[in-house]
Design an enzyme around this catalytic site. Structure first.
Site, PDB file in Angstrom:
ATOM      1  N   ASP A  25       0.831  -1.202   0.000  1.00 19.94           N
ATOM      2  CA  ASP A  25       0.000   0.000   0.000  1.00 19.94           C
ATOM      3  C   ASP A  25       0.869   1.258   0.000  1.00 19.94           C
ATOM      4  O   ASP A  25       1.995   1.254   0.500  1.00 19.94           O
ATOM      5  CB  ASP A  25      -0.929  -0.013   1.230  1.00 19.94           C
ATOM      6  CG  ASP A  25      -2.078   0.984   1.083  1.00 19.94           C
ATOM      7  OD1 ASP A  25      -2.391   1.378  -0.060  1.00 19.94           O
ATOM      8  OD2 ASP A  25      -2.657   1.364   2.120  1.00 19.94           O
ATOM      9  N   HIS A  42       2.260   3.083  -9.124  1.00 19.51           N
ATOM     10  CA  HIS A  42       2.028   1.665  -9.429  1.00 19.51           C
ATOM     11  C   HIS A  42       3.175   1.106 -10.283  1.00 19.51           C
ATOM     12  O   HIS A  42       3.623  -0.025 -10.081  1.00 19.51           O
ATOM     13  CB  HIS A  42       0.696   1.471 -10.163  1.00 19.51           C
ATOM     14  CG  HIS A  42      -0.503   1.911  -9.362  1.00 19.51           C
ATOM     15  ND1 HIS A  42      -0.631   1.649  -8.017  1.00 19.51           N
ATOM     16  CD2 HIS A  42      -1.631   2.593  -9.725  1.00 19.51           C
ATOM     17  CE1 HIS A  42      -1.788   2.157  -7.586  1.00 19.51           C
ATOM     18  NE2 HIS A  42      -2.396   2.740  -8.601  1.00 19.51           N
ATOM     19  N   LEU A 136      10.840 -20.511  -4.338  1.00 16.96           N
ATOM     20  CA  LEU A 136       9.878 -19.688  -3.597  1.00 16.96           C
ATOM     21  C   LEU A 136       8.552 -19.726  -4.345  1.00 16.96           C
ATOM     22  O   LEU A 136       8.536 -19.692  -5.575  1.00 16.96           O
ATOM     23  CB  LEU A 136      10.373 -18.242  -3.478  1.00 16.96           C
ATOM     24  CG  LEU A 136       9.429 -17.247  -2.778  1.00 16.96           C
ATOM     25  CD1 LEU A 136      10.229 -16.318  -1.861  1.00 16.96           C
ATOM     26  CD2 LEU A 136       8.648 -16.389  -3.761  1.00 16.96           C
TER      27      LEU A 136
HETATM   28  C1  IPE Z   1      -5.550  -2.779  -0.105  1.00 15.61           C
HETATM   29  O1  IPE Z   1      -5.179  -1.454  -0.323  1.00 15.61           O
HETATM   30  C2  IPE Z   1      -5.517  -3.536  -1.382  1.00 15.61           C
HETATM   31  C3  IPE Z   1      -4.220  -3.656  -2.048  1.00 15.61           C
HETATM   32  C4  IPE Z   1      -3.057  -3.229  -1.632  1.00 15.61           C
HETATM   33  C5  IPE Z   1      -4.263  -4.343  -3.289  1.00 15.61           C
HETATM   34  P1  IPE Z   1      -6.247  -0.278  -0.458  1.00 15.61           P
HETATM   35  O2  IPE Z   1      -5.465   0.960  -0.588  1.00 15.61           O
HETATM   36  O3  IPE Z   1      -7.214  -0.600  -1.528  1.00 15.61           O
HETATM   37  O4  IPE Z   1      -6.994  -0.352   0.951  1.00 15.61           O
HETATM   38  P2  IPE Z   1      -7.973   0.698   1.653  1.00 15.61           P
HETATM   39  O5  IPE Z   1      -9.055   1.032   0.681  1.00 15.61           O
HETATM   40  O6  IPE Z   1      -7.169   1.908   2.003  1.00 15.61           O
HETATM   41  O7  IPE Z   1      -8.466  -0.005   2.881  1.00 15.61           O
HETATM   42  C1  IPE Z   2      -1.658   0.137  -3.348  1.00 17.45           C
HETATM   43  O1  IPE Z   2      -1.413   1.500  -3.381  1.00 17.45           O
HETATM   44  C2  IPE Z   2      -1.867  -0.454  -4.717  1.00 17.45           C
HETATM   45  C3  IPE Z   2      -3.263  -0.867  -5.008  1.00 17.45           C
HETATM   46  C4  IPE Z   2      -4.264  -0.854  -4.177  1.00 17.45           C
HETATM   47  C5  IPE Z   2      -3.518  -1.328  -6.361  1.00 17.45           C
HETATM   48  P1  IPE Z   2      -2.596   2.543  -3.411  1.00 17.45           P
HETATM   49  O2  IPE Z   2      -2.973   2.812  -4.822  1.00 17.45           O
HETATM   50  O3  IPE Z   2      -3.707   2.096  -2.529  1.00 17.45           O
HETATM   51  O4  IPE Z   2      -1.876   3.813  -2.799  1.00 17.45           O
HETATM   52  P2  IPE Z   2      -2.493   4.854  -1.770  1.00 17.45           P
HETATM   53  O5  IPE Z   2      -2.997   4.078  -0.584  1.00 17.45           O
HETATM   54  O6  IPE Z   2      -3.599   5.578  -2.473  1.00 17.45           O
HETATM   55  O7  IPE Z   2      -1.342   5.731  -1.417  1.00 17.45           O
HETATM   56 MG    MG Z   3      -4.134   2.388  -0.572  1.00 21.22          MG
END
Ligand code: IPE
Ligand code: IPE
Ligand code: MG
Length: 252
Positions: A25, A42, A136
Site C-alpha cells: 500500500d 504503481h 519460492l
Molecule cells: C488494499 O489497499 C488492497 C491492495 C493493496 C491491493 P487499499 O489501498 O485498496 O486499501 P484501503 O481502501 O485503504 O483499505
Molecule cells: C496500493 O497503493 C496499490 C493498489 C491498491 C492497487 P494505493 O494505490 O492504494 O496507494 P495509496 O494508498 O492511495 O497511497
Molecule cells: Mg491504498
C-alpha cells in the site's frame, strides 16, 4: 499436500518466517508526494515487487503472498483500474520468464472470472510454466477478497459433502484458494494504514502483524529485514501460556 491449519504446532519464531503475506500500500501517496500521477506509483511498485521477491528468496522465505488488487479496488476511477489491468498484463509478459529461470513458482489467486479472456489465459500459462519450481512460491492476490475466499470455499465444501449439515474447520480449509500454502507467519502492510482491507481473513487468524510507514515503492530489503527482525522478537502462543510455549520448545 494441503496445509489445513498451522495453529496446532508452534513454528520456531526465531527462524525466518516460512510464509510472508503483504499488503502493498501507498503507491498513490508515493506519487502524489512527487507531484506525479498516481499510476507512476504503481509502475514503481512493480520494481519493488521484483526486489522483494528476490530478497525473500535469498532469505529462505518459502511463500510470499502479495495483495495486488482487491475486490473493492474496482471502485476506483475507471482509468486507474484499466491502467492497473494493463500493468498486470505487461508485468506478466516481462517477468514470468525471468521468474522461471530464478526458480519462482507463480500462483494468481482471486476471482478470475472478472478478468478478460486474454488475461485469464496468460495467468493459466504462467502458472503452468512455473509449477515445477520450488525456490519460492509467489502468490499474487488479484480481484481477491477474504470474504469471497471463505464464501467460495464454503460452497465447494458443501458440494463435496452432500447431505452433511455439520462442518469443521478442517473440512473448509482444503477449499480455500491458498490451500497449497501454510498460513502466513508474518503479515506486513506498508503505507501506514493499520487495517486488513479484506485480505486473507481466515488464514491470518494467528499471523504476526507488522505495519510499516514506508510507501510500497520505497520498501526494500532493509525494510524487509526490519520486519523479519520484529517477527523474530515475538512469542507465538496460539492460545497457550508463555510458560507452556517455553516448555514445548525445550521438549522439541
Ligand atoms: C488494499 O489497499 C488492497 C491492495 C493493496 C491491493 P487499499 O489501498 O485498496 O486499501 P484501503 O481502501 O485503504 O483499505
Ligand atoms: C496500493 O497503493 C496499490 C493498489 C491498491 C492497487 P494505493 O494505490 O492504494 O496507494 P495509496 O494508498 O492511495 O497511497
Ligand atoms: Mg491504498
Amino acid at each position: 499436500m494441503t496445509h489445513s491449519s498451522s495453529t496446532q504446532g508452534i513454528p520456531h519464531a526465531a527462524a525466518v518466517p516460512r510464509h510472508i503475506a503483504m499488503i502493498m500500500d501507498g503507491n498513490g501517496r508515493w506519487a502524489n508526494k512527487r507531484f506525479l500521477p498516481r499510476v507512476a506509483g504503481h509502475v514503481k511498485g512493480v520494481e519493488t515487487v521484483r526486489d522483494v521477491v528476490e530478497a525473500c528468496a535469498a532469505r529462505g522465505v518459502e511463500y510470499l503472498t502479495l495483495f495486488a488488487f482487491s475486490s473493492e479496488n474496482w471502485r476506483r476511477p475507471a482509468d486507474e483500474v484499466s491502467f492497473l489491468m494493463k500493468l498486470f498484463v505487461s508485468a506478466l509478459e516481462r517477468e514470468v520468464a525471468k521468474m522461471h529461470v530464478n526458480g519462482i513458482r507463480l500462483k494468481i489467486v482471486g476471482d478470475m472470472s472478472r478478468f478478460d479472456a486474454k488475461l485469464q489465459k496468460m495467468i493459466a500459462a504462467a502458472e503452468r510454466k512455473t509449477e515445477g519450481n520450488s525456490r519460492l512460491t509467489l502468490t499474487i492476490c488479484a480481484n481477491y477478497g477474504g470474504r469471497w475466499d471463505v464464501l467460495q470455499a464454503t460452497g465447494k465444501m458443501i458440494a463435496a459433502n452432500p447431505g452433511v449439515t455439520e462442518f469443521t474447520e478442517e473440512m473448509l480449509a482444503p477449499h480455500l484458494s491458498m490451500a497449497y500454502a501454510p498460513e502466513p507467519d508474518l503479515f506486513i502492510r506498508t503505507g501506514g494504514e493499520q487495517r486488513a482491507s479484506n485480505f486473507l481473513l481466515w488464514q491470518m487468524a494467528y499471523s504476526e502483524l507488522y505495519f510499516s510507514d514506508t510507501f510500497w515503492p520505497d520498501f526494500d530489503a532493509a525494510a524487509l529485514d526490519l520486519a523479519i527482525a520484529s517477527y523474530q522478537q515475538r512469542e507465538r502462543r496460539f492460545g497457550r501460556t508463555s510458560a507452556q510455549v517455553v516448555e514445548r520448545k525445550k521438549a522439541s
